[in-house]
Design a protein around this motif. Structure first.
Motif, PDB file in Angstrom:
ATOM      1  N   LYS A  12      -1.489   3.843   2.578  1.00 17.85           N
ATOM      2  CA  LYS A  12      -2.289   3.003   1.885  1.00 17.85           C
ATOM      3  C   LYS A  12      -1.654   2.099   1.086  1.00 17.85           C
ATOM      4  O   LYS A  12      -2.071   0.881   1.171  1.00 17.85           O
ATOM      5  CB  LYS A  12      -3.551   3.675   0.965  1.00 17.85           C
ATOM      6  CG  LYS A  12      -3.035   4.491   0.066  1.00 17.85           C
ATOM      7  CD  LYS A  12      -4.371   5.066  -0.739  1.00 17.85           C
ATOM      8  CE  LYS A  12      -3.866   6.155  -1.813  1.00 17.85           C
ATOM      9  NZ  LYS A  12      -4.797   7.224  -2.496  1.00 17.85           N
ATOM     10  N   TRP A  13      -0.640   2.379   0.292  1.00 19.28           N
ATOM     11  CA  TRP A  13       0.225   1.345  -0.493  1.00 19.28           C
ATOM     12  C   TRP A  13       0.979   0.381   0.250  1.00 19.28           C
ATOM     13  O   TRP A  13       0.950  -0.880   0.115  1.00 19.28           O
ATOM     14  CB  TRP A  13       0.919   1.948  -1.512  1.00 19.28           C
ATOM     15  CG  TRP A  13       0.104   2.950  -2.666  1.00 19.28           C
ATOM     16  CD1 TRP A  13       0.096   4.097  -2.617  1.00 19.28           C
ATOM     17  CD2 TRP A  13      -0.732   2.329  -3.643  1.00 19.28           C
ATOM     18  NE1 TRP A  13      -0.821   4.610  -3.595  1.00 19.28           N
ATOM     19  CE2 TRP A  13      -1.274   3.622  -4.189  1.00 19.28           C
ATOM     20  CE3 TRP A  13      -1.040   0.989  -3.933  1.00 19.28           C
ATOM     21  CZ2 TRP A  13      -2.200   3.041  -5.263  1.00 19.28           C
ATOM     22  CZ3 TRP A  13      -1.912   0.751  -4.893  1.00 19.28           C
ATOM     23  CH2 TRP A  13      -2.628   2.171  -5.655  1.00 19.28           C
ATOM     24  N   PHE A  14       1.235   0.962   1.508  1.00 17.75           N
ATOM     25  CA  PHE A  14       2.036  -0.159   2.511  1.00 17.75           C
ATOM     26  C   PHE A  14       1.167  -1.093   2.854  1.00 17.75           C
ATOM     27  O   PHE A  14       1.594  -2.268   3.040  1.00 17.75           O
ATOM     28  CB  PHE A  14       2.656   0.888   3.465  1.00 17.75           C
ATOM     29  CG  PHE A  14       4.113   1.284   3.217  1.00 17.75           C
ATOM     30  CD1 PHE A  14       5.141   0.460   3.263  1.00 17.75           C
ATOM     31  CD2 PHE A  14       4.385   2.531   2.603  1.00 17.75           C
ATOM     32  CE1 PHE A  14       6.509   1.062   2.922  1.00 17.75           C
ATOM     33  CE2 PHE A  14       5.773   2.973   2.504  1.00 17.75           C
ATOM     34  CZ  PHE A  14       6.835   2.281   2.526  1.00 17.75           C
ATOM     35  N   ILE A  15       0.074  -0.423   3.289  1.00 14.93           N
ATOM     36  CA  ILE A  15      -0.939  -1.558   3.991  1.00 14.93           C
ATOM     37  C   ILE A  15      -1.339  -2.468   2.763  1.00 14.93           C
ATOM     38  O   ILE A  15      -1.501  -3.783   3.198  1.00 14.93           O
ATOM     39  CB  ILE A  15      -2.296  -0.727   4.214  1.00 14.93           C
ATOM     40  CG1 ILE A  15      -1.790   0.224   5.633  1.00 14.93           C
ATOM     41  CG2 ILE A  15      -3.265  -1.524   4.836  1.00 14.93           C
ATOM     42  CD1 ILE A  15      -2.917   1.041   5.992  1.00 14.93           C
ATOM     43  N   THR A  16      -1.680  -2.264   1.701  1.00 15.71           N
ATOM     44  CA  THR A  16      -1.827  -3.262   0.708  1.00 15.71           C
ATOM     45  C   THR A  16      -0.693  -4.222   0.328  1.00 15.71           C
ATOM     46  O   THR A  16      -1.090  -5.436   0.165  1.00 15.71           O
ATOM     47  CB  THR A  16      -2.216  -2.315  -0.667  1.00 15.71           C
ATOM     48  OG1 THR A  16      -3.188  -1.346  -0.585  1.00 15.71           O
ATOM     49  CG2 THR A  16      -2.464  -3.305  -1.846  1.00 15.71           C
ATOM     50  N   GLY A  17       0.334  -3.887   0.779  1.00 16.47           N
ATOM     51  CA  GLY A  17       1.669  -4.496   0.394  1.00 16.47           C
ATOM     52  C   GLY A  17       1.638  -5.582   1.537  1.00 16.47           C
ATOM     53  O   GLY A  17       2.033  -6.941   1.421  1.00 16.47           O
ATOM     54  N   VAL A  18       1.223  -4.933   2.757  1.00 16.37           N
ATOM     55  CA  VAL A  18       1.284  -5.889   3.986  1.00 16.37           C
ATOM     56  C   VAL A  18       0.258  -7.171   3.841  1.00 16.37           C
ATOM     57  O   VAL A  18       0.219  -8.446   3.868  1.00 16.37           O
ATOM     58  CB  VAL A  18       1.040  -5.044   5.133  1.00 16.37           C
ATOM     59  CG1 VAL A  18       0.793  -5.983   6.466  1.00 16.37           C
ATOM     60  CG2 VAL A  18       2.157  -3.998   5.551  1.00 16.37           C
ATOM     61  N   LEU A  19      -0.976  -6.559   3.119  1.00 14.69           N
ATOM     62  CA  LEU A  19      -2.080  -7.478   3.254  1.00 14.69           C
ATOM     63  C   LEU A  19      -1.764  -8.656   2.271  1.00 14.69           C
ATOM     64  O   LEU A  19      -1.974  -9.763   2.295  1.00 14.69           O
ATOM     65  CB  LEU A  19      -3.396  -6.733   2.681  1.00 14.69           C
ATOM     66  CG  LEU A  19      -3.976  -5.888   3.703  1.00 14.69           C
ATOM     67  CD1 LEU A  19      -5.055  -5.269   3.398  1.00 14.69           C
ATOM     68  CD2 LEU A  19      -4.038  -6.358   5.393  1.00 14.69           C
TER      69      LEU A  19
END
Length: 575
Positions: A12-19
Motif C-alpha cells: 500500500k505504501w509503494f502504491i501511494t508512492g507511485v500515485l
C-alpha cells in the motif's frame, strides 16, 4: 479483479508512492505547454531573448523533474506487479496442494498450469498498466480540458464534439472484443492439454506410428487458438487507426478555427500552440484508457479463472479437533464402505468390509476395473468414502488430520513417479533427514542397490525429469525404497511389482517380510505369484468382495479367484 486486490495490501505504501509520482509527472506534463505559450507570446513575439532563455531553462527543469518521477514510478510499479504475481502464484499453488483428487479431476491439470502461469501473467501486466494510468490518464484528460478551456473557451467546443465520438469508438471496439478473450483462454487450455499429452506420451505415440495424428491434433488446437487470437487482434487493431483519424481531424479543426480567432484578435499564436498540445494530451489520455480497455477484459477473464481456483473449497477438510488413536498402531478397518466417482452411473465400490492388522500381509486381487486402486486410494484419503467408514487404530480417517494420517503410510503408487534430482534425493523424499545408512538399507531391501552401484555416480546419479533415464522396473524399486526409508506403520503397494521380473519380485517380497514384520502391509497386484503367500487375500469383482481368505481356502471357495489363478498358472503350478 476486485477480489485479487487483497494481494496488494503489503504494497500500500509503494502504491501511494507511485500515485504521488504519477501525479507530479502529470502536473509537469500539463504545465509545459503553458510555459511554451509564454515563450511564444512574450519571448518570440516581443523579441525578449533573456525571457526565452529563462523560461526555456525552467522548462528543462520541469521536464527533467517529470522524467525522474516517471522513471521512479515505472520502477516502483514493476516491483509491485512482480510481488503481486509472486504472492498470487504462491497462494494458488498452496491452495491447489490441499485439493483432493476430485478437485483435480474437475478443473484438469492442464488448466491449472495455464491458470498458475499465463493467467497470472495477464493480470500482472494489467496491474502494471493500471498503476501507471489510473491516475495519469484521468488527470491528463481532466487537467487538459481545464487548461484548454482557460486558453480559449470557445475553441474548446471542438473538444465537446470530439471526445464523445472518441469514447463511443472505444466502447464499440472493446465490447466486441471482450467475449472473445474468455474463449481465447479456454483454447489456450486445450492447446496445453494436447501439448502435454503429446510430450508425456511420446513413446506410445511413436511406437504406434501416431506422430502424424498427434501432429494434426496439435495443428487443429493451434489453428483454433490462432483464429480466435487473430479475430481479437483484428478487432482491437481497429482502435489505433480510429484514434489517429479522430486526432488528425481534431488537429485540423483546432488549427482551422484557431487561425480564424487569431486573425480576429481573440487569441494569441502561443495560446493556439498550447491549446493544440492540450488537445493532444486529452486524446492521448483517452488512447491510454483504450489500451486499458484492450487488456482489462482479458485480465478480467484471467482473474475470474484464478478466483475460480481460489474459491474452490476442498471437499476434504481436517477436523477441528483430532481424536487420539488407540495403542494398536497400523490397524485398518473397512466397515461397509461404498464409493462412486462423480457422474458415474454405478458405484466403484460397494459393501467393502475387512480388517488388516500389523504383522500381516493383506493382498488385493481382481480383474481390470474391479476397484482395486480405488480401494487403496481411500486409505490415505485421496478420496472420501460416500458410505460406511475406514478406521485406522480405531479412529475414522475423516476425524484425523491429513498430515497425521499420511505420516502413518508408506505409499507406492501404481505408476512410479520420480522427481528431477539425484537418486539420493528421490529416496530421501520419503524422509528428509534419512541418514546415508538408512537410505542404503532401504535401497537394498527394494533390490535397487545393484543398479545404483552400476551407475557412474552411484546415489548421486541424476534422475532426468519424469525418470526417463531409468527403466520401469528401476523406477518401481526406487519408489519402493522411498516408502521403506520412511519406516511407516502401514505400507500400501498399489500394483508396485508389475514391472519387475519374477526373480526380482520374489527376492523383494522375501526381503519385505523381515523389514515390515511389525507393520500392516497391503498389496494390490495382478500377478497371483505376488499375492499367493499373503496372510489374507481379498478378491474384488465389479466393486464388491467376492472372497476373503488365504490362497488355499480361496481355491476351494471362490470361483472368481480360481478363474484368475487358472488364467495365470499352469495345472502343475496350481497343484
Amino acid at each position: 479483479m476486485a477480489k485479487m486486490m487483497a494481494f496488494l495490501k503489503p504494497y500500500k505504501w509503494f502504491i501511494t508512492g507511485v500515485l504521488i509520482l504519477i501525479f507530479l509527472q502529470s502536473l509537469s506534463d500539463l504545465y509545459l505547454p503553458t510555459l511554451m505559450a509564454d515563450i511564444v507570446n512574450r519571448g518570440i513575439v516581443e523579441g525578449d531573448i533573456p525571457y526565452i532563455f529563462r523560461i526555456g531553462a525552467f522548462m528543462l527543469v520541469v521536464a527533467a523533474a517529470g522524467a525522474v518521477c516517471s522513471v521512479a514510478a515505472s520502477y516502483m510499479s514493476s516491483r509491485i506487479a512482480a510481488g503481486f504475481g509472486r504472492a498470487v502464484r504462491s497462494r494458488v499453488f498452496s491452495h491447489v496442494e490441499n485439493f483432493s483428487l476430485q478437485e483435480f479431476d474437475k478443473i484438469g491439470t492442464a488448466s491449472l498450469i495455464t491458470r498458475t502461469t499465463n493467467d497470472i501473467t495477464q493480470v500482472q501486466q494489467v496491474l502494471t498498466l493500471m498503476l501507471r494510468l489510473m491516475i495519469s490518464a484521468p488527470m491528463m484528460c481532466i487537467g487538459g480540458i481545464i487548461m484548454a478551456v482557460s486558453k480559449d473557451a470557445r475553441l474548446s467546443l471542438v473538444l465537446v464534439v470530439v471526445i464523445p465520438v472518441l469514447a463511443l469508438a472505444i466502447w464499440l471496439i472493446a465490447s466486441r472484443g471482450m467475449p472473445l478473450f474468455k474463449a481465447l483462454q479456454k483454447k489456450l487450455d486445450h492447446l496445453n492439454l494436447v501439448l502435454r499429452e503429446g510430450l508425456t506420451g511420446i513413446r506410445v505415440i511413436r511406437s504406434f506410428n501416431r506422430t502424424e495424428h498427434e501432429g494434426r491434433r496439435f495443428q487443429e488446437a493451434n489453428r483454433s487458438l490462432t483464429d480466435t487470437a487473430t479475430k481479437v487482434n483484428r478487432i482491437m487493431a481497429a482502435m489505433m487507426p480510429v484514434m489517429m483519424l479522430v486526432m488528425n481531424f481534431s488537429s485540423m479543426a483546432i488549427i482551422w478555427f484557431g487561425s480564424i480567432r487569431i486573425s480576429r484578435g481573440h487569441m494569441q499564436v502561443g495560446d493556439l500552440m498550447a491549446f493544440l498540445q492540450y488537445a493532444m494530451q486529452i486524446m492521448f489520455s483517452l488512447i491510454m484508457v483504450s489500451m486499458m480497455f484492450v487488456m482489462i477484459p482479458r485480465a478480467s477473464v484471467s482473474a475470474g479463472r484464478i478466483n475460480e481456483v481460489l474459491d474452490m473449497t476442498a471437499d476434504m477438510k481436517d477436523p477441528d479437533l483430532e481424536r487420539p488413536t488407540g495403542t494398536r498402531k497400523g490397524y485398518i478397518e473397512f466397515d461397509d464402505v461404498s464409493f462412486s466417482y462423480p457422474g458415474a452411473e454405478e458405484p466403484a465400490l460397494s459393501g467393502i468390509s475387512f480388517s488388516a492388522a500389523p504383522g500381516e500381509v493383506t493382498a488385493i486381487i481382481g480383474g481390470t476395473g474391479s476397484g482395486k486402486s480405488t480401494l487403496i486410494s481411500l486409505i490415505p484419503r485421496f478420496y472420501d468414502v460416500e458410505g460406511g467408514s475406514i478406521r485406522i487404530d480405531g479412529v475414522d480417517v475423516r476425524e484425523m488430520k491429513q498430515e497425521t494420517l499420511r505420516a502413518k503410510i508408506g505409499y507406492v503408487p501404481q505408476k512410479a513417479v520420480l522427481f528431477s534430482g539425484t537418486i539420493a534425493e528421490n529416496i530421501r523424499y520419503g524422509k528428509e533427514d534419512a541418514t546415508d545408512e538408512e537410505m542404503r538399507h532401504a535401497a537394498a531391501i527394494a533390490q535397487a542397490d545393484g543398479f545404483i552401484a552400476a551407475m557412474p555416480n552411484g546415489y548421486e546419479s541424476v534422475i532426468a525429469q519424469g525418470g526417463t533415464n531409468v527403466s520401469g522396473g528401476q523406477k518401481q524399486r526406487l519408489s519402493i525404497a522411498r516408502a521403506l526409508v520412511r519406516r511407516p506403520e502401514i505400507y500400501v503397494f498399489d500394483d508396485s511389482f508389475s514391472a519387475l521380473d519374477f526373480k526380482t519380485d520374489a527376492k523383494l517380497r522375501a526381503a519385505l517380510r523381515g523389514e515390515t514384520a511389525d507393520a500392516t502391509v497391503i498389496i494390490v497386484a495382478q500377478r497371483v505369484t505376488t499375492v499367493i503367500d499373503a496372510d489374507r487375500i481379498i478378491v474384488l469383482d465389479e466393486g464388491r468382495i467376492a472372497g476373503i481368505d488365504s490362497h488355499r481356502e480361496l481355491m476351494d471357495s471362490c470361483e472368481v479367484y480360481r478363474e484368475i489363478v487358472a488364467s495365470q498358472l499352469s495345472e502343475d503350478e496350481i497343484a
